[in-house]
Design an enzyme around this catalytic site. Structure first.
Site, PDB file in Angstrom:
ATOM      1  CB  CYS A  66      -8.015  -0.244  14.317  1.00  0.00           C
ATOM      2  SG  CYS A  66      -6.342  -0.726  14.859  1.00  0.00           S
ATOM      3  CB  CYS A  95      -4.892   0.506  12.242  1.00  0.00           C
ATOM      4  SG  CYS A  95      -5.162  -0.892  13.155  1.00  0.00           S
ATOM      5  CG  ASP A  96      -6.836   3.520  10.585  1.00  0.00           C
ATOM      6  OD1 ASP A  96      -6.060   3.498   9.938  1.00  0.00           O
ATOM      7  OD2 ASP A  96      -7.947   3.006  10.876  1.00  0.00           O
TER       8      ASP A  96
END
Ligand code: NDP
Length: 318
Positions: A138, A141-142
């Protein structure tokens, strides 16, 4: 042997942000919800480390902690959270029949499906070893953790194209590994990738091993599948964007799905094609797939379940 049976108002299948948010709202509406967690209580976020984009946590929070918080919040209003796996469903008719762990039957007036989706992985041992330590599925997300560093991303569909351009805004350079000599992504998305100067596309290229120092990712070994030449590309982050699989096998033939298996809900609603059955979170969302959007649709599902039950009670009273 006779099966154990129990009747409840609202059964929630799945324990990610969508399921727990549905539980918070359903419990506060006095639907006395029961959540069956599935095999991974807390869902995908329990397999990640820092979550920095969930509103309300200015300093970020660890994925497993966030899921514990959501669970506690749901329990505070009377949600019963049970470890169990749904093995069969009969959703037709007013009373839904749900089989748990192949033995117990729970009947419910409403069912909220929040079984999520599973990111596809390449299947490399090193990929799992460094998952959460430089390997991610992701970018949204990261990606932030790789500001001004080099990363690689594998995949050539719309997700990979979108995530590569997202990463390119943060990382100093993005190596995009495309296994064929062309993209699967739409022309517009490919155009965007081709016009992003810090994305280097490696065609006919596959990852064979994620390299690391035992703690974190330090690179990726790739092979050109035309020439068989192998190369090590030094990167700090390795993103896998080769698609997701919605967890919907249980509902095949019962609920409307798209060609990939995502549940189809009515416009602006979480209502499935069967009355009293609602779907929220990643199981019905192939576009946003964020914890906060999953939580949002979880809230919608509980409100819709409540309204559905209220309308039924009203009809009986008349
Ligand atoms: P797709 O299935 O469309 O694409 C998967 C990509 O991963 C393909 O390019 C495929 O390669 C590649 N791939 C699969 N397995 C491997 C492997 N083992 N090694 C290397 N590469 C691999 O998935 P997406 O998640 O990209 O998209 C899913 C759906 O969601 C699509 O319909 C897409 O259009 C949609 N979507 C739309 C968005 C938007 O409109 N903004 C954003 C994101 C997704 P190959 O091509 O060689 O098979």
């Amino acid at each position: 042997m006779s099966q154990e049976r129990e009747h409840i108002k609202c059964l929630i299948i799945g324990s990610g942000p969508a399921g727990y948010t549905a539980a918070i709202y359903a419990a506060r509406a006095d639907l006395k919800p029961v959540v069956y967690t599935g095999l991974v209580p807390g869902g995908q976020l329990t397999q990640t480390t820092d979550v920095d984009n969930f509103p309300g946590y200015p300093k970020g929070i660890l994925g497993p902690e966030l899921m514990e918080d959501l669970k506690s919040q749901a329990e505070r209003f009377g949600t019963e959270v049970r470890f169990g796996y749904v093995t069969k469903v009969n959703l037709e008719g007013e009373i839904k029949e749900i089989e748990i762990d192949g033995s117990k039957i729970v009947t419910a007036d409403t069912v909220i499906i929040s079984t999520g989706a599973t990111a596809k992985w390449l299947g490399l041992e090193s990929e799992q070893k460094y998952n959460g330590f430089g390997v991610s599925a992701c970018a949204v997300c990261d990606g932030f953790f790789f500001k001004n560093r080099e990363v690689a991303i594998v995949g050539a569909g719309d997700t990979a194209a979108e995530e590569a351009t997202y990463l390119a805004k943060l990382a100093s350079k993005v190596h995009m590994l495309v296994r064929r000599d062309e993209f699967r992504a739409s022309k517009a998305m490919v155009h965007r990738v081709l016009n992003t100067p810090n994305i280097e596309i490696h065609y006919n290229t596959e990852a064979v091993e994620i390299l690391g120092d035992g703690q974190v990712v330090t690179g990726v070994k790739v092979i050109n599948n035309q020439t068989q030449a192998t190369t090590d590309i030094p990167v700090d982050g390795f993103f896998v964007a080769i698609g997701h699989k919605p967890n919907t096998e249980l509902f095949t033939g019962l609920l409307d799905m798209d060609e990939t298996g995502y549940l189809i809900t009515k416009a602006d609603s979480t209502q499935t094609n069967i009355e009293g059955v609602f779907a929220c979170g990643d199981v019905q969302d192939h576009i946003y797939r964020q914890a906060i959007t999953a939580a949002g649709t979880g809230c919608m599902a509980a409100l819709e379940a409540e309204r559905y039950l209220a309308a039924k009670e009203h009809a009986i009273a008349e």
